[in-house]
Design an enzyme around this catalytic site. Structure first.
Site, short mmCIF file in Angstrom:
data_model
loop_
_atom_site.label_atom_id
_atom_site.label_comp_id
_atom_site.label_asym_id
_atom_site.label_seq_id
_atom_site.Cartn_x
_atom_site.Cartn_y
_atom_site.Cartn_z
N TYR A 1 -39.46 10.79 3.58
CA TYR A 1 -39.71 12.15 3.11
C TYR A 1 -41.13 12.32 2.57
CZ TYR A 1 -34.61 12.08 3.15
OH TYR A 1 -33.31 11.93 3.53
N ARG B 1 -28.84 16.68 4.00
CA ARG B 1 -29.30 15.53 3.21
C ARG B 1 -30.82 15.44 3.28
NH1 ARG B 1 -27.44 10.85 1.00
NH2 ARG B 1 -28.64 8.94 1.28
N ARG C 1 -23.88 12.62 2.64
CA ARG C 1 -23.54 12.55 4.05
C ARG C 1 -22.22 13.27 4.25
NH1 ARG C 1 -25.37 7.50 2.49
NH2 ARG C 1 -27.31 6.80 3.51
N LYS D 1 -21.92 4.05 4.29
CA LYS D 1 -23.00 3.33 4.95
C LYS D 1 -23.48 2.15 4.11
CE LYS D 1 -27.49 4.00 7.18
NZ LYS D 1 -28.55 4.98 7.55
N HIS E 1 -26.17 16.28 8.69
CA HIS E 1 -27.09 15.34 8.04
C HIS E 1 -28.41 16.02 7.67
CE1 HIS E 1 -27.64 11.18 6.88
NE2 HIS E 1 -28.88 11.23 7.31
N HIS F 1 -30.33 5.31 -1.56
CA HIS F 1 -31.03 4.50 -0.55
C HIS F 1 -31.11 3.05 -1.01
CE1 HIS F 1 -33.23 8.24 1.23
NE2 HIS F 1 -32.01 8.08 1.72
#
Length: 530
Positions: free
Chosen positions: A399, A367, A250, A278, A364, A390
Protein backbone atom coordinates in the site's frame (compact mmCIF):
# COMPACT_ATOMS: atom_id res chain seq x y z
CA UNK A 1 -49.53 -25.27 17.03
CA UNK A 2 -46.52 -24.01 15.09
CA UNK A 3 -44.52 -23.81 18.29
CA UNK A 4 -45.40 -27.43 19.12
CA UNK A 5 -44.27 -28.56 15.65
CA UNK A 6 -41.05 -26.65 16.04
CA UNK A 7 -40.35 -28.25 19.38
CA UNK A 8 -41.14 -31.68 17.92
CA UNK A 9 -38.80 -31.02 14.94
CA UNK A 10 -35.90 -30.16 17.22
CA UNK A 11 -36.31 -32.85 19.86
CA UNK A 12 -33.08 -33.97 21.54
CA UNK A 13 -31.07 -36.66 19.78
CA UNK A 14 -30.22 -39.99 21.33
CA UNK A 15 -26.67 -40.80 22.36
CA UNK A 16 -26.39 -43.27 19.48
CA UNK A 17 -27.37 -40.60 16.95
CA UNK A 18 -24.86 -38.17 18.40
CA UNK A 19 -22.09 -40.76 18.02
CA UNK A 20 -22.92 -41.69 14.43
CA UNK A 21 -24.13 -38.47 12.84
CA UNK A 22 -21.72 -35.74 11.79
CA UNK A 23 -21.74 -33.06 9.10
CA UNK A 24 -20.02 -34.42 6.01
CA UNK A 25 -19.18 -30.84 4.96
CA UNK A 26 -17.02 -29.85 7.92
CA UNK A 27 -16.97 -32.93 10.16
CA UNK A 28 -18.67 -31.20 13.09
CA UNK A 29 -20.90 -33.24 15.42
CA UNK A 30 -22.78 -30.13 16.58
CA UNK A 31 -26.13 -29.98 14.76
CA UNK A 32 -29.90 -29.91 15.12
CA UNK A 33 -32.72 -31.69 13.35
CA UNK A 34 -34.77 -29.72 10.88
CA UNK A 35 -37.29 -31.64 8.76
CA UNK A 36 -37.86 -34.75 6.71
CA UNK A 37 -36.95 -34.80 3.03
CA UNK A 38 -39.68 -35.23 0.44
CA UNK A 39 -40.36 -38.34 -1.63
CA UNK A 40 -41.04 -41.97 -0.92
CA UNK A 41 -37.80 -42.54 0.97
CA UNK A 42 -37.84 -39.76 3.51
CA UNK A 43 -34.61 -38.89 5.27
CA UNK A 44 -33.99 -36.71 8.29
CA UNK A 45 -32.33 -33.41 7.38
CA UNK A 46 -29.94 -31.81 9.87
CA UNK A 47 -28.38 -28.33 10.12
CA UNK A 48 -24.76 -28.05 11.17
CA UNK A 49 -24.19 -25.45 13.87
CA UNK A 50 -20.61 -24.92 12.74
CA UNK A 51 -20.91 -24.33 8.99
CA UNK A 52 -24.68 -23.80 8.77
CA UNK A 53 -25.12 -26.32 5.94
CA UNK A 54 -27.90 -28.86 5.55
CA UNK A 55 -26.98 -32.55 5.44
CA UNK A 56 -28.49 -35.99 5.84
CA UNK A 57 -26.98 -38.94 7.63
CA UNK A 58 -24.98 -40.96 5.13
CA UNK A 59 -22.44 -43.46 6.48
CA UNK A 60 -20.37 -43.08 3.30
CA UNK A 61 -20.10 -39.32 3.70
CA UNK A 62 -20.23 -38.93 7.44
CA UNK A 63 -16.90 -37.79 8.89
CA UNK A 64 -17.36 -40.05 11.92
CA UNK A 65 -17.11 -43.23 9.87
CA UNK A 66 -13.83 -42.13 8.27
CA UNK A 67 -11.46 -44.69 9.69
CA UNK A 68 -7.96 -43.36 10.06
CA UNK A 69 -5.83 -45.78 8.06
CA UNK A 70 -3.03 -43.81 6.38
CA UNK A 71 -1.23 -46.77 4.83
CA UNK A 72 -4.37 -47.93 3.03
CA UNK A 73 -5.16 -44.38 1.90
CA UNK A 74 -1.67 -43.78 0.49
CA UNK A 75 -2.17 -46.69 -1.91
CA UNK A 76 -5.17 -45.01 -3.51
CA UNK A 77 -5.03 -42.53 -6.39
CA UNK A 78 -7.44 -40.17 -4.61
CA UNK A 79 -6.60 -39.36 -1.01
CA UNK A 80 -9.11 -38.18 1.56
CA UNK A 81 -7.06 -36.36 4.18
CA UNK A 82 -9.67 -37.19 6.83
CA UNK A 83 -8.66 -40.84 6.40
CA UNK A 84 -5.08 -39.78 7.00
CA UNK A 85 -5.93 -38.31 10.39
CA UNK A 86 -5.10 -34.77 9.26
CA UNK A 87 -7.41 -32.24 10.96
CA UNK A 88 -9.31 -29.94 8.64
CA UNK A 89 -8.84 -26.20 8.78
CA UNK A 90 -11.59 -23.79 9.75
CA UNK A 91 -13.69 -22.99 6.71
CA UNK A 92 -12.22 -25.88 4.71
CA UNK A 93 -14.66 -27.81 2.51
CA UNK A 94 -12.26 -29.70 0.24
CA UNK A 95 -10.52 -32.85 1.49
CA UNK A 96 -9.40 -34.72 -1.65
CA UNK A 97 -6.00 -34.97 -3.34
CA UNK A 98 -6.38 -36.43 -6.83
CA UNK A 99 -3.35 -38.07 -8.45
CA UNK A 100 -5.29 -39.42 -11.45
CA UNK A 101 -3.83 -36.84 -13.85
CA UNK A 102 -0.30 -38.24 -13.46
CA UNK A 103 0.03 -40.56 -16.48
CA UNK A 104 3.64 -41.82 -16.13
CA UNK A 105 3.87 -44.84 -13.78
CA UNK A 106 7.45 -43.95 -12.81
CA UNK A 107 6.25 -40.46 -11.77
CA UNK A 108 3.27 -41.56 -9.67
CA UNK A 109 5.14 -43.11 -6.72
CA UNK A 110 7.62 -40.22 -6.22
CA UNK A 111 4.74 -37.74 -6.52
CA UNK A 112 2.86 -39.50 -3.72
CA UNK A 113 5.99 -39.59 -1.58
CA UNK A 114 6.51 -35.87 -2.10
CA UNK A 115 2.89 -34.90 -1.30
CA UNK A 116 2.99 -37.17 1.74
CA UNK A 117 6.00 -35.20 2.98
CA UNK A 118 4.31 -31.85 2.24
CA UNK A 119 1.23 -32.85 4.25
CA UNK A 120 3.45 -33.55 7.24
CA UNK A 121 5.05 -30.09 7.14
CA UNK A 122 2.74 -27.69 5.32
CA UNK A 123 -0.99 -27.18 4.80
CA UNK A 124 -3.50 -29.02 2.64
CA UNK A 125 -3.68 -26.06 0.24
CA UNK A 126 0.12 -26.14 -0.20
CA UNK A 127 -0.04 -29.85 -1.00
CA UNK A 128 -2.83 -29.21 -3.53
CA UNK A 129 -0.82 -26.46 -5.22
CA UNK A 130 2.30 -28.60 -5.54
CA UNK A 131 0.28 -31.55 -6.81
CA UNK A 132 -1.09 -29.32 -9.57
CA UNK A 133 2.49 -28.52 -10.62
CA UNK A 134 3.41 -32.21 -10.89
CA UNK A 135 0.22 -33.01 -12.82
CA UNK A 136 0.84 -30.19 -15.29
CA UNK A 137 4.41 -31.40 -15.80
CA UNK A 138 3.05 -34.92 -16.40
CA UNK A 139 0.62 -33.63 -19.06
CA UNK A 140 3.49 -31.76 -20.72
CA UNK A 141 5.60 -34.93 -20.84
CA UNK A 142 2.70 -36.87 -22.36
CA UNK A 143 2.39 -34.35 -25.20
CA UNK A 144 6.06 -33.53 -25.84
CA UNK A 145 8.00 -36.57 -24.56
CA UNK A 146 5.58 -39.55 -24.65
CA UNK A 147 8.37 -42.17 -24.48
CA UNK A 148 10.55 -40.48 -21.86
CA UNK A 149 11.67 -42.28 -18.70
CA UNK A 150 12.84 -40.92 -15.38
CA UNK A 151 16.48 -41.06 -16.51
CA UNK A 152 15.65 -38.76 -19.43
CA UNK A 153 14.61 -35.83 -17.26
CA UNK A 154 17.38 -33.30 -17.73
CA UNK A 155 17.85 -29.56 -17.98
CA UNK A 156 16.68 -29.41 -21.61
CA UNK A 157 13.34 -30.99 -20.68
CA UNK A 158 12.87 -28.48 -17.88
CA UNK A 159 13.67 -25.59 -20.24
CA UNK A 160 11.07 -26.90 -22.68
CA UNK A 161 8.53 -27.05 -19.85
CA UNK A 162 9.36 -23.46 -18.86
CA UNK A 163 8.74 -22.39 -22.46
CA UNK A 164 5.46 -24.31 -22.37
CA UNK A 165 4.41 -22.41 -19.25
CA UNK A 166 5.43 -19.09 -20.78
CA UNK A 167 3.27 -19.75 -23.85
CA UNK A 168 0.24 -20.62 -21.71
CA UNK A 169 -2.34 -18.14 -20.51
CA UNK A 170 -1.33 -18.58 -16.88
CA UNK A 171 -0.57 -15.50 -14.82
CA UNK A 172 2.96 -14.80 -13.63
CA UNK A 173 2.08 -15.74 -10.05
CA UNK A 174 0.57 -19.06 -11.18
CA UNK A 175 3.63 -19.84 -13.31
CA UNK A 176 5.87 -19.11 -10.32
CA UNK A 177 3.74 -21.44 -8.18
CA UNK A 178 4.08 -24.24 -10.75
CA UNK A 179 7.85 -23.77 -11.00
CA UNK A 180 8.18 -23.65 -7.20
CA UNK A 181 6.26 -26.91 -6.83
CA UNK A 182 8.35 -28.63 -9.49
CA UNK A 183 11.60 -27.31 -8.02
CA UNK A 184 10.76 -28.71 -4.58
CA UNK A 185 9.71 -32.03 -6.08
CA UNK A 186 12.96 -32.50 -8.01
CA UNK A 187 15.08 -31.53 -5.02
CA UNK A 188 13.29 -34.05 -2.80
CA UNK A 189 13.45 -36.70 -5.54
CA UNK A 190 17.24 -36.20 -5.82
CA UNK A 191 17.89 -36.19 -2.08
CA UNK A 192 15.81 -39.32 -1.45
CA UNK A 193 16.79 -41.05 -4.71
CA UNK A 194 13.17 -41.39 -5.83
CA UNK A 195 14.20 -40.56 -9.41
CA UNK A 196 17.44 -40.73 -11.33
CA UNK A 197 17.65 -36.95 -11.74
CA UNK A 198 20.53 -34.55 -11.23
CA UNK A 199 20.64 -31.56 -8.93
CA UNK A 200 19.61 -28.02 -9.85
CA UNK A 201 17.20 -28.98 -12.61
CA UNK A 202 15.19 -25.89 -11.71
CA UNK A 203 17.20 -22.77 -10.96
CA UNK A 204 16.68 -19.31 -9.59
CA UNK A 205 16.80 -17.67 -13.00
CA UNK A 206 13.91 -19.85 -14.23
CA UNK A 207 11.33 -17.83 -12.34
CA UNK A 208 9.63 -15.05 -14.30
CA UNK A 209 9.91 -11.59 -12.81
CA UNK A 210 6.91 -10.90 -10.68
CA UNK A 211 5.22 -7.56 -11.32
CA UNK A 212 5.13 -5.24 -8.35
CA UNK A 213 1.99 -5.92 -6.38
CA UNK A 214 -0.56 -3.16 -6.73
CA UNK A 215 -3.43 -2.74 -4.26
CA UNK A 216 -6.78 -3.22 -5.94
CA UNK A 217 -8.64 -0.58 -4.00
CA UNK A 218 -12.11 0.75 -4.80
CA UNK A 219 -12.01 4.35 -6.07
CA UNK A 220 -13.63 6.90 -3.80
CA UNK A 221 -16.28 7.86 -6.34
CA UNK A 222 -17.37 4.20 -6.47
CA UNK A 223 -17.49 4.08 -2.67
CA UNK A 224 -19.58 7.26 -2.66
CA UNK A 225 -22.09 5.72 -5.06
CA UNK A 226 -22.20 2.52 -3.01
CA UNK A 227 -22.90 4.45 0.20
CA UNK A 228 -25.49 6.60 -1.57
CA UNK A 229 -27.52 3.55 -2.62
CA UNK A 230 -26.69 1.37 0.39
CA UNK A 231 -30.29 1.41 1.63
CA UNK A 232 -31.38 -0.50 -1.49
CA UNK A 233 -29.51 -3.55 -0.19
CA UNK A 234 -31.06 -5.91 2.34
CA UNK A 235 -30.31 -4.86 5.91
CA UNK A 236 -27.89 -7.76 6.64
CA UNK A 237 -25.96 -7.06 3.44
CA UNK A 238 -25.81 -3.35 4.32
CA UNK A 239 -24.20 -4.25 7.63
CA UNK A 240 -21.70 -6.56 5.91
CA UNK A 241 -20.59 -3.72 3.62
CA UNK A 242 -20.18 -1.30 6.53
CA UNK A 243 -18.04 -3.78 8.48
CA UNK A 244 -15.83 -4.43 5.45
CA UNK A 245 -15.38 -0.71 4.79
CA UNK A 246 -14.08 -0.08 8.31
CA UNK A 247 -12.31 -3.29 9.30
CA UNK A 248 -10.81 -4.48 6.01
CA UNK A 249 -11.53 -8.13 6.74
CA UNK A 250 -11.29 -10.86 4.16
CA UNK A 251 -14.69 -12.05 3.01
CA UNK A 252 -14.14 -15.51 4.52
CA UNK A 253 -13.39 -13.89 7.87
CA UNK A 254 -16.55 -11.81 7.70
CA UNK A 255 -18.74 -14.77 6.76
CA UNK A 256 -17.36 -16.81 9.68
CA UNK A 257 -17.58 -13.95 12.19
CA UNK A 258 -18.80 -15.42 15.49
CA UNK A 259 -21.62 -13.88 17.54
CA UNK A 260 -19.21 -13.39 20.48
CA UNK A 261 -16.85 -11.27 18.37
CA UNK A 262 -17.34 -8.02 20.32
CA UNK A 263 -15.09 -7.20 23.28
CA UNK A 264 -15.02 -4.17 25.57
CA UNK A 265 -12.25 -3.07 27.91
CA UNK A 266 -12.51 -1.26 31.25
CA UNK A 267 -12.22 2.12 29.55
CA UNK A 268 -15.34 1.40 27.49
CA UNK A 269 -13.53 1.01 24.16
CA UNK A 270 -14.66 -1.71 21.79
CA UNK A 271 -12.69 -4.33 19.90
CA UNK A 272 -13.49 -6.90 17.22
CA UNK A 273 -12.10 -10.40 17.55
CA UNK A 274 -12.04 -12.73 14.56
CA UNK A 275 -10.09 -15.62 13.09
CA UNK A 276 -7.80 -15.18 10.08
CA UNK A 277 -7.85 -18.38 8.05
CA UNK A 278 -4.91 -17.37 5.88
CA UNK A 279 -2.61 -16.64 8.82
CA UNK A 280 -4.19 -19.32 11.04
CA UNK A 281 -4.49 -16.98 13.99
CA UNK A 282 -7.03 -14.97 15.91
CA UNK A 283 -6.62 -11.20 15.99
CA UNK A 284 -8.30 -8.37 17.88
CA UNK A 285 -8.63 -4.87 16.41
CA UNK A 286 -10.20 -1.64 17.74
CA UNK A 287 -13.45 -0.57 16.07
CA UNK A 288 -15.70 2.48 16.18
CA UNK A 289 -18.90 2.64 18.17
CA UNK A 290 -20.83 2.95 14.91
CA UNK A 291 -19.64 -0.49 13.81
CA UNK A 292 -20.35 -1.84 17.29
CA UNK A 293 -23.96 -0.71 16.90
CA UNK A 294 -24.11 -2.26 13.43
CA UNK A 295 -22.89 -5.64 14.71
CA UNK A 296 -25.12 -5.54 17.80
CA UNK A 297 -28.10 -4.79 15.58
CA UNK A 298 -27.24 -7.73 13.33
CA UNK A 299 -26.85 -10.09 16.29
CA UNK A 300 -30.28 -9.05 17.58
CA UNK A 301 -31.67 -9.57 14.09
CA UNK A 302 -30.34 -13.15 14.04
CA UNK A 303 -31.70 -13.95 17.51
CA UNK A 304 -35.14 -12.57 16.65
CA UNK A 305 -35.50 -14.24 13.24
CA UNK A 306 -33.99 -17.69 13.74
CA UNK A 307 -35.72 -20.42 15.72
CA UNK A 308 -32.59 -22.50 16.21
CA UNK A 309 -29.14 -21.76 17.61
CA UNK A 310 -26.68 -20.14 15.22
CA UNK A 311 -23.20 -19.11 16.30
CA UNK A 312 -22.41 -16.71 13.45
CA UNK A 313 -23.29 -13.05 12.90
CA UNK A 314 -24.33 -13.19 9.25
CA UNK A 315 -26.55 -15.71 7.51
CA UNK A 316 -27.64 -16.57 4.01
CA UNK A 317 -31.01 -15.82 2.50
CA UNK A 318 -33.33 -18.82 2.58
CA UNK A 319 -34.05 -18.51 -1.14
CA UNK A 320 -30.55 -17.48 -2.18
CA UNK A 321 -29.26 -14.18 -3.53
CA UNK A 322 -31.56 -14.27 -6.57
CA UNK A 323 -34.75 -14.34 -4.49
CA UNK A 324 -36.53 -11.09 -3.67
CA UNK A 325 -36.56 -10.18 -0.01
CA UNK A 326 -34.36 -11.60 2.71
CA UNK A 327 -35.37 -14.34 5.11
CA UNK A 328 -32.42 -15.51 7.23
CA UNK A 329 -31.70 -19.19 7.44
CA UNK A 330 -29.23 -21.05 9.65
CA UNK A 331 -26.68 -21.24 6.88
CA UNK A 332 -23.57 -19.25 6.03
CA UNK A 333 -23.75 -16.90 3.07
CA UNK A 334 -21.34 -17.71 0.26
CA UNK A 335 -18.86 -15.29 -1.25
CA UNK A 336 -20.64 -15.46 -4.61
CA UNK A 337 -23.97 -14.53 -3.05
CA UNK A 338 -22.47 -11.44 -1.43
CA UNK A 339 -20.92 -10.40 -4.76
CA UNK A 340 -24.22 -10.99 -6.52
CA UNK A 341 -26.01 -8.57 -4.18
CA UNK A 342 -23.45 -5.81 -4.85
CA UNK A 343 -23.32 -6.37 -8.61
CA UNK A 344 -27.11 -6.23 -8.77
CA UNK A 345 -26.98 -2.88 -6.97
CA UNK A 346 -24.29 -1.62 -9.36
CA UNK A 347 -26.40 -2.62 -12.35
CA UNK A 348 -29.55 -1.10 -10.88
CA UNK A 349 -27.95 2.30 -10.28
CA UNK A 350 -25.42 2.27 -13.16
CA UNK A 351 -22.37 2.40 -10.91
CA UNK A 352 -19.44 2.75 -13.34
CA UNK A 353 -15.74 3.49 -13.25
CA UNK A 354 -14.15 6.63 -14.69
CA UNK A 355 -14.24 5.17 -18.21
CA UNK A 356 -17.95 4.38 -18.00
CA UNK A 357 -17.47 0.64 -17.64
CA UNK A 358 -19.90 -1.07 -15.20
CA UNK A 359 -18.18 -1.72 -11.89
CA UNK A 360 -17.81 -5.31 -10.70
CA UNK A 361 -17.30 -5.56 -6.94
CA UNK A 362 -14.68 -7.92 -5.57
CA UNK A 363 -14.83 -8.51 -1.80
CA UNK A 364 -11.05 -8.37 -1.33
CA UNK A 365 -11.00 -4.84 -2.77
CA UNK A 366 -12.62 -3.62 0.45
CA UNK A 367 -9.54 -4.82 2.33
CA UNK A 368 -7.22 -3.01 -0.08
CA UNK A 369 -9.37 0.11 0.23
CA UNK A 370 -8.97 0.17 4.01
CA UNK A 371 -5.20 -0.30 3.71
CA UNK A 372 -4.96 2.46 1.11
CA UNK A 373 -7.01 4.89 3.18
CA UNK A 374 -4.88 4.24 6.25
CA UNK A 375 -1.59 4.79 4.42
CA UNK A 376 -2.96 7.98 2.85
CA UNK A 377 -4.03 9.24 6.26
CA UNK A 378 -0.48 8.89 7.51
CA UNK A 379 -0.98 5.82 9.70
CA UNK A 380 2.44 4.18 10.31
CA UNK A 381 2.99 0.96 8.39
CA UNK A 382 3.63 -1.12 11.50
CA UNK A 383 0.21 -0.08 12.85
CA UNK A 384 -1.45 -1.02 9.54
CA UNK A 385 0.41 -4.32 9.59
CA UNK A 386 -1.01 -5.14 13.02
CA UNK A 387 -4.51 -3.91 12.19
CA UNK A 388 -4.79 -5.98 9.01
CA UNK A 389 -3.03 -8.96 10.56
CA UNK A 390 -0.17 -9.07 8.06
CA UNK A 391 2.59 -11.52 8.86
CA UNK A 392 5.41 -9.32 7.57
CA UNK A 393 6.02 -5.64 6.65
CA UNK A 394 6.39 -6.72 3.01
CA UNK A 395 2.67 -7.45 2.82
CA UNK A 396 1.84 -3.99 4.17
CA UNK A 397 4.35 -2.27 1.89
CA UNK A 398 2.05 -3.02 -1.06
CA UNK A 399 0.00 0.00 0.00
CA UNK A 400 2.98 2.34 0.44
CA UNK A 401 3.26 3.49 -3.18
CA UNK A 402 -0.28 4.82 -3.00
CA UNK A 403 0.97 7.41 -0.53
CA UNK A 404 3.45 8.71 -3.11
CA UNK A 405 0.80 8.91 -5.83
CA UNK A 406 -1.67 10.61 -3.50
CA UNK A 407 0.94 13.10 -2.41
CA UNK A 408 1.69 13.94 -6.06
CA UNK A 409 -2.01 14.50 -6.71
CA UNK A 410 -2.38 16.68 -3.61
CA UNK A 411 0.71 18.70 -4.55
CA UNK A 412 -0.68 19.14 -8.03
CA UNK A 413 -3.97 20.39 -6.56
CA UNK A 414 -2.11 22.79 -4.27
CA UNK A 415 0.32 24.17 -6.79
CA UNK A 416 -2.21 24.16 -9.59
CA UNK A 417 0.40 25.09 -12.20
CA UNK A 418 4.05 25.97 -12.65
CA UNK A 419 4.83 29.21 -14.55
CA UNK A 420 7.95 31.01 -15.74
CA UNK A 421 8.72 34.74 -15.70
CA UNK A 422 6.43 35.28 -18.70
CA UNK A 423 3.48 33.69 -16.90
CA UNK A 424 3.49 30.70 -19.24
CA UNK A 425 2.68 27.23 -17.86
CA UNK A 426 5.83 25.15 -18.26
CA UNK A 427 4.91 22.13 -16.13
CA UNK A 428 1.40 21.01 -15.21
CA UNK A 429 1.37 17.24 -14.78
CA UNK A 430 4.05 15.12 -13.13
CA UNK A 431 4.50 11.94 -15.22
CA UNK A 432 3.33 8.87 -13.34
CA UNK A 433 6.26 6.90 -14.69
CA UNK A 434 8.73 8.92 -12.59
CA UNK A 435 10.27 6.81 -9.87
CA UNK A 436 11.44 8.03 -6.49
CA UNK A 437 15.04 7.93 -7.73
CA UNK A 438 14.14 10.11 -10.70
CA UNK A 439 12.31 12.54 -8.44
CA UNK A 440 15.38 12.71 -6.20
CA UNK A 441 17.60 13.35 -9.24
CA UNK A 442 15.29 16.11 -10.36
CA UNK A 443 15.23 17.77 -6.94
CA UNK A 444 18.90 17.37 -6.09
CA UNK A 445 20.76 17.64 -9.39
CA UNK A 446 18.50 19.36 -11.86
CA UNK A 447 16.87 22.08 -9.78
CA UNK A 448 17.77 24.61 -7.11
CA UNK A 449 15.32 25.64 -4.40
CA UNK A 450 14.74 29.39 -4.06
CA UNK A 451 12.81 31.38 -1.45
CA UNK A 452 10.10 32.18 -3.99
CA UNK A 453 10.22 29.14 -6.31
CA UNK A 454 12.91 27.08 -7.99
CA UNK A 455 15.58 27.38 -10.65
CA UNK A 456 15.49 24.94 -13.58
CA UNK A 457 19.17 25.57 -14.28
CA UNK A 458 21.05 22.39 -13.26
CA UNK A 459 23.28 22.68 -10.24
CA UNK A 460 26.05 20.93 -12.12
CA UNK A 461 26.24 23.82 -14.62
CA UNK A 462 28.91 26.49 -14.23
CA UNK A 463 26.84 28.74 -12.00
CA UNK A 464 24.16 31.32 -12.64
CA UNK A 465 25.10 34.01 -15.21
CA UNK A 466 22.61 36.45 -13.67
CA UNK A 467 23.45 38.64 -10.74
CA UNK A 468 20.62 38.44 -8.23
CA UNK A 469 18.12 38.55 -11.05
CA UNK A 470 16.04 35.39 -10.86
CA UNK A 471 12.92 37.32 -11.77
CA UNK A 472 14.51 38.21 -15.10
CA UNK A 473 15.94 34.71 -15.76
CA UNK A 474 14.28 32.22 -18.12
CA UNK A 475 15.24 29.33 -15.80
CA UNK A 476 13.10 30.62 -12.95
CA UNK A 477 10.01 28.57 -12.00
CA UNK A 478 7.32 29.28 -9.42
CA UNK A 479 3.93 28.01 -8.29
CA UNK A 480 0.70 29.13 -6.63
CA UNK A 481 2.30 28.46 -3.25
CA UNK A 482 4.34 31.67 -3.63
CA UNK A 483 1.55 33.90 -5.00
CA UNK A 484 1.27 36.07 -1.87
CA UNK A 485 5.05 36.37 -1.78
CA UNK A 486 5.07 37.65 -5.38
CA UNK A 487 2.33 40.19 -4.64
CA UNK A 488 4.33 41.59 -1.72
CA UNK A 489 7.45 41.65 -3.87
CA UNK A 490 5.55 43.56 -6.58
CA UNK A 491 4.56 46.21 -4.07
CA UNK A 492 8.17 46.53 -2.87
CA UNK A 493 9.41 46.75 -6.46
CA UNK A 494 6.92 49.54 -7.25
CA UNK A 495 8.20 51.47 -4.21
CA UNK A 496 11.81 50.97 -5.36
CA UNK A 497 10.91 52.26 -8.84
CA UNK A 498 9.21 55.34 -7.36
CA UNK A 499 12.25 56.08 -5.20
CA UNK A 500 14.68 55.47 -8.08
CA UNK A 501 12.70 57.77 -10.39
CA UNK A 502 12.61 60.45 -7.71
CA UNK A 503 16.41 60.27 -7.33
CA UNK A 504 17.14 59.95 -11.03
CA UNK A 505 18.66 56.46 -10.74
CA UNK A 506 17.97 55.43 -14.31
CA UNK A 507 19.80 52.06 -14.16
CA UNK A 508 17.82 50.93 -11.12
CA UNK A 509 14.59 52.11 -12.79
CA UNK A 510 15.25 50.04 -15.94
CA UNK A 511 16.25 46.89 -14.02
CA UNK A 512 13.29 46.97 -11.63
CA UNK A 513 10.78 47.72 -14.37
CA UNK A 514 11.77 44.39 -15.93
CA UNK A 515 11.30 42.75 -12.55
CA UNK A 516 7.89 44.46 -12.18
CA UNK A 517 6.73 43.33 -15.61
CA UNK A 518 7.78 39.75 -14.92
CA UNK A 519 6.09 39.76 -11.51
CA UNK A 520 2.87 41.01 -13.13
CA UNK A 521 3.13 38.21 -15.71
CA UNK A 522 3.75 35.64 -12.98
CA UNK A 523 0.79 36.80 -10.88
CA UNK A 524 -1.46 36.96 -13.94
CA UNK A 525 -0.40 33.46 -14.99
CA UNK A 526 -0.94 31.94 -11.54
CA UNK A 527 -4.35 33.56 -11.10
CA UNK A 528 -5.67 32.77 -14.57
CA UNK A 529 -8.05 29.86 -15.16
CA UNK A 530 -6.31 28.77 -18.36
Amino acid sequence: MKQQQTQRSYKPLTELEKKLITCHHCGSDSFVKKRKSRGKKRHQIYICKKCGRHFTYNPEKSAKVHIVNPEAEYKKDIWDIRNLGIPNSIGQYCYKLNFVGIEQPWLMTPAKQYIKFILSTLSFSSASEKLLAIKQFSRFLTLSYPEISSDGIDRSVVISFLAHLASSKLSVSTRCARITGLKGFFEMAYQNEWLGVTRYLVRKEDFPKRPKSQPRYIPEHIIDQLIEHLEDLHAPVQRMVLVLLECGMRISELLHLKSDCLLQDKAGDWFLRYYQFKMKKEITVPISREIVRVLQEQIRYINENLDLPFSYVFTANEGGARKEGFKPTAKLMTRNSFVRYLDKLAEQHSICDSSGKPWHFLPHEFRHTVGTRMINNGVPQHIIQKYLGHESPVMTAVYAHIHDQTMKEEVAKFHGKVVNISGQIVEEVIPEAQTEDLQWFKRTVQAQALPNGSCALPIISQGCPHANACLTCTHFRTTLEYLDYHKQELKQTEKIIQKAEANGWQRQVEMNKKVKANLENIIRGLESND
